[in-house]
Design a protein around this motif. Structure first.
Motif, PDB file in Angstrom:
ATOM      1  N   ASP A 146       0.808  -1.215   0.000  1.00 40.98           N
ATOM      2  CA  ASP A 146       0.000   0.000   0.000  1.00 40.98           C
ATOM      3  C   ASP A 146       0.843   1.269   0.000  1.00 40.98           C
ATOM      4  OD1 ASP A 146       0.960   0.135   2.587  1.00 40.98           O
ATOM      5  OD2 ASP A 146      -0.974  -0.215   3.549  1.00 40.98           O
ATOM      6  N   GLY A 147       2.174   1.123   0.013  1.00 37.27           N
ATOM      7  CA  GLY A 147       3.057   2.270  -0.105  1.00 37.27           C
ATOM      8  C   GLY A 147       3.060   3.216   1.076  1.00 37.27           C
ATOM      9  N   ASP A 148       2.737   2.709   2.282  1.00 40.74           N
ATOM     10  CA  ASP A 148       2.707   3.595   3.444  1.00 40.74           C
ATOM     11  C   ASP A 148       4.039   3.660   4.181  1.00 40.74           C
ATOM     12  OD1 ASP A 148       2.805   1.116   4.634  1.00 40.74           O
ATOM     13  OD2 ASP A 148       1.133   1.467   6.022  1.00 40.74           O
ATOM     14  N   GLY A 149       5.070   2.987   3.653  1.00 41.14           N
ATOM     15  CA  GLY A 149       6.398   3.050   4.258  1.00 41.14           C
ATOM     16  C   GLY A 149       6.674   1.982   5.288  1.00 41.14           C
ATOM     17  N   ALA A 150       5.714   1.103   5.536  1.00 43.03           N
ATOM     18  CA  ALA A 150       5.897   0.012   6.494  1.00 43.03           C
ATOM     19  C   ALA A 150       5.304  -1.268   5.907  1.00 43.03           C
ATOM     20  CB  ALA A 150       5.236   0.340   7.830  1.00 43.03           C
ATOM     21  N   VAL A 151       5.697  -2.404   6.501  1.00 41.59           N
ATOM     22  CA  VAL A 151       5.231  -3.703   6.013  1.00 41.59           C
ATOM     23  C   VAL A 151       4.321  -4.326   7.055  1.00 41.59           C
ATOM     24  CG1 VAL A 151       5.909  -6.011   5.258  1.00 41.59           C
ATOM     25  CG2 VAL A 151       7.332  -4.035   4.656  1.00 41.59           C
ATOM     26  N   ALA A 152       3.055  -4.471   6.710  1.00 42.18           N
ATOM     27  CA  ALA A 152       2.106  -5.155   7.594  1.00 42.18           C
ATOM     28  C   ALA A 152       2.232  -6.666   7.405  1.00 42.18           C
ATOM     29  CB  ALA A 152       0.674  -4.698   7.292  1.00 42.18           C
ATOM     30  N   TRP A 153       1.773  -7.425   8.412  1.00 36.80           N
ATOM     31  CA  TRP A 153       1.850  -8.885   8.305  1.00 36.80           C
ATOM     32  C   TRP A 153       1.100  -9.395   7.088  1.00 36.80           C
ATOM     33  CZ3 TRP A 153       4.137 -13.190   8.791  1.00 36.80           C
ATOM     34  CH2 TRP A 153       3.438 -14.385   8.605  1.00 36.80           C
ATOM     35  N   ASP A 154      -0.064  -8.866   6.833  1.00 37.43           N
ATOM     36  CA  ASP A 154      -0.853  -9.351   5.705  1.00 37.43           C
ATOM     37  C   ASP A 154      -0.140  -9.073   4.379  1.00 37.43           C
ATOM     38  OD1 ASP A 154      -3.380 -10.607   4.862  1.00 37.43           O
ATOM     39  OD2 ASP A 154      -3.726  -8.706   3.836  1.00 37.43           O
ATOM     40  N   GLU A 155       0.561  -7.948   4.300  1.00 37.28           N
ATOM     41  CA  GLU A 155       1.324  -7.649   3.084  1.00 37.28           C
ATOM     42  C   GLU A 155       2.440  -8.668   2.890  1.00 37.28           C
ATOM     43  OE1 GLU A 155       1.140  -2.848   2.454  1.00 37.28           O
ATOM     44  OE2 GLU A 155       2.341  -3.582   4.142  1.00 37.28           O
ATOM     45  N   PHE A 156       3.166  -8.957   3.971  1.00 35.47           N
ATOM     46  CA  PHE A 156       4.251  -9.941   3.871  1.00 35.47           C
ATOM     47  C   PHE A 156       3.698 -11.317   3.513  1.00 35.47           C
ATOM     48  CE2 PHE A 156       6.623 -13.392   5.794  1.00 35.47           C
ATOM     49  CZ  PHE A 156       7.879 -13.216   5.224  1.00 35.47           C
ATOM     50  N   ARG A 157       2.613 -11.715   4.189  1.00 35.78           N
ATOM     51  CA  ARG A 157       2.060 -13.048   3.944  1.00 35.78           C
ATOM     52  C   ARG A 157       1.601 -13.207   2.503  1.00 35.78           C
ATOM     53  NH1 ARG A 157      -2.637 -15.093   3.264  1.00 35.78           N
ATOM     54  NH2 ARG A 157      -3.712 -13.155   3.781  1.00 35.78           N
ATOM     55  N   ARG A 158       0.886 -12.227   1.997  1.00 36.91           N
ATOM     56  CA  ARG A 158       0.370 -12.320   0.633  1.00 36.91           C
ATOM     57  C   ARG A 158       1.496 -12.326  -0.397  1.00 36.91           C
ATOM     58  NH1 ARG A 158      -5.140 -11.075  -0.154  1.00 36.91           N
ATOM     59  NH2 ARG A 158      -6.247 -10.689   1.798  1.00 36.91           N
ATOM     60  N   GLU A 159       2.504 -11.493  -0.176  1.00 33.55           N
ATOM     61  CA  GLU A 159       3.608 -11.411  -1.137  1.00 33.55           C
ATOM     62  C   GLU A 159       4.476 -12.658  -1.111  1.00 33.55           C
ATOM     63  OE1 GLU A 159       5.698  -9.842  -4.220  1.00 33.55           O
ATOM     64  OE2 GLU A 159       3.920  -8.931  -3.295  1.00 33.55           O
ATOM     65  N   THR A 160       4.612 -13.263   0.072  1.00 33.42           N
ATOM     66  CA  THR A 160       5.521 -14.403   0.233  1.00 33.42           C
ATOM     67  C   THR A 160       4.823 -15.745   0.044  1.00 33.42           C
ATOM     68  OG1 THR A 160       6.793 -13.069   1.822  1.00 33.42           O
ATOM     69  CG2 THR A 160       7.214 -15.454   1.780  1.00 33.42           C
ATOM     70  N   PHE A 161       3.591 -15.866   0.532  1.00 34.52           N
ATOM     71  CA  PHE A 161       2.913 -17.162   0.534  1.00 34.52           C
ATOM     72  C   PHE A 161       1.687 -17.214  -0.371  1.00 34.52           C
ATOM     73  CE2 PHE A 161       5.183 -16.929   4.570  1.00 34.52           C
ATOM     74  CZ  PHE A 161       5.820 -18.163   4.610  1.00 34.52           C
ATOM     75  N   GLY A 162       1.307 -16.080  -0.941  1.00 33.98           N
ATOM     76  CA  GLY A 162       0.131 -16.078  -1.798  1.00 33.98           C
ATOM     77  C   GLY A 162      -1.100 -15.552  -1.094  1.00 33.98           C
ATOM     78  N   GLU A 163      -2.198 -15.534  -1.795  1.00 31.32           N
ATOM     79  CA  GLU A 163      -3.414 -14.916  -1.304  1.00 31.32           C
ATOM     80  C   GLU A 163      -4.156 -15.761  -0.278  1.00 31.32           C
ATOM     81  OE1 GLU A 163      -4.374 -11.858  -1.994  1.00 31.32           O
ATOM     82  OE2 GLU A 163      -2.626 -11.559  -3.284  1.00 31.32           O
ATOM     83  N   THR A 164      -3.820 -17.009  -0.153  1.00 31.82           N
ATOM     84  CA  THR A 164      -4.546 -17.881   0.764  1.00 31.82           C
ATOM     85  C   THR A 164      -3.569 -18.688   1.610  1.00 31.82           C
ATOM     86  OG1 THR A 164      -6.077 -19.764   0.922  1.00 31.82           O
ATOM     87  CG2 THR A 164      -4.664 -19.657  -1.027  1.00 31.82           C
ATOM     88  N   GLU A 165      -4.008 -19.078   2.792  1.00 37.20           N
ATOM     89  CA  GLU A 165      -3.190 -19.929   3.663  1.00 37.20           C
ATOM     90  C   GLU A 165      -3.515 -21.399   3.463  1.00 37.20           C
ATOM     91  OE1 GLU A 165      -3.076 -18.783   7.736  1.00 37.20           O
ATOM     92  OE2 GLU A 165      -2.983 -16.638   7.294  1.00 37.20           O
ATOM     93  N   ASP A 166      -4.335 -21.703   2.484  1.00 34.64           N
ATOM     94  CA  ASP A 166      -4.647 -23.095   2.160  1.00 34.64           C
ATOM     95  C   ASP A 166      -3.587 -23.618   1.208  1.00 34.64           C
ATOM     96  OD1 ASP A 166      -5.659 -25.551   1.574  1.00 34.64           O
ATOM     97  OD2 ASP A 166      -7.372 -24.815   0.411  1.00 34.64           O
ATOM     98  N   PHE A 167      -2.692 -24.466   1.712  1.00 36.73           N
ATOM     99  CA  PHE A 167      -1.597 -24.986   0.906  1.00 36.73           C
ATOM    100  C   PHE A 167      -1.906 -26.376   0.367  1.00 36.73           C
ATOM    101  CE2 PHE A 167       0.557 -22.180   4.089  1.00 36.73           C
ATOM    102  CZ  PHE A 167       0.885 -21.170   3.197  1.00 36.73           C
TER     103      PHE A 167
END
Length: 237
Positions: free
Chosen positions: A40-61
């Protein structure tokens, strides 16, 4: 490296170069990771941003070839994120993101680093690192083959130096001591180490020929981020 143009690199010059390389590479990596993860370009990394970028949009693997491994990695990342989030606001500013990416360099994250290391090396699940588990992470030759001399030295270092209570295994406190942050002036220690091993004429400085003659030593050094900095585009090497 040879800032005074003398034709040789002194310990002070080598220390200064190590710090320049480390700070430049660390800062470059930190800025690149923040840009990549900060959706979202706010200068910080939220957990949801990290999770989505690293693991994808869902936690169902379920579609992953190893869903349990992915879930464990997600949980480990979540645990580290919470530990690095010093103000508890659910977002990592750059200093906190640095701690998340490099917890081994931060004193307040040493318990976490020890826990992660034990999880990585503890093959029998007893909560300790046995000497054979430690060696297996470094070397796995054919059954019955002799260990190379450098692996034998690592085994001896484990038993004589890292295993403080002499029980043949490392517990959390011993792992924490083993992986404790580098000394406050780690660059000076590393410069002295490199000169000690590469200074063939024992004049207390390194010539171009001595550095090139011991290139493997530099590739394996913290001075070059264990060789990774040699692949970066820059003019200093």
């Amino acid at each position: 490296m040879d800032s005074d143009g003398s034709g040789a690199v002194s310990a002070a010059e080598l220390r200064a170069w190590i710090l320049r390389r480390h700070r430049g590479a660390r800062g470059q990596e930190l800025r690149a990771e923040r840009r990549r993860l900060d959706r979202d370009g706010d200068g910080a990394v939220a957990w949801d941003e990290f999770r989505r970028e690293t693991f994808g949009e869902t936690e169902d693997f379920g579609g992953s070839p190893d869903p349990d491994s992915h879930r464990k990695l997600l949980e480990r990342s979540r645990r580290r994120f919470l530990a690095a989030d010093g103000d508890g606001d659910g977002r990592l500013q750059e200093p906190e993101l640095d701690a998340f990416l490099h917890p081994e360099d931060f004193q307040h994250l040493q318990d976490l680093v020890a826990k992660e290391t034990i999880e990585d090396l503890d093959r029998d699940g007893d909560g300790f690192i046995q000497v054979d588990e430690y060696i297996a992470d470094l070397f796995e030759g054919p059954p019955g083959s002799p260990e190379p001399p450098e692996i034998q030295r690592e085994r001896e270092q484990f038993l004589r130096g890292r295993d403080r209570d002499g029980d043949g295994r490392l517990g959390p406190s011993e792992v924490k001591l083993w992986l404790s942050p580098p000394s406050p002036d780690w660059a000076k220690v590393e410069a002295q180490h490199l000169i000690h091993h590469a200074d063939s004429d024992r004049d207390g400085a390194l010539s171009r020929e001595e550095i090139l003659g011991q290139w493997e030593l530099f590739v394996g050094s913290r001075a070059t981020n264990y060789g990774q900095d040699l692949h970066r585009a820059h003019d200093e090497l």
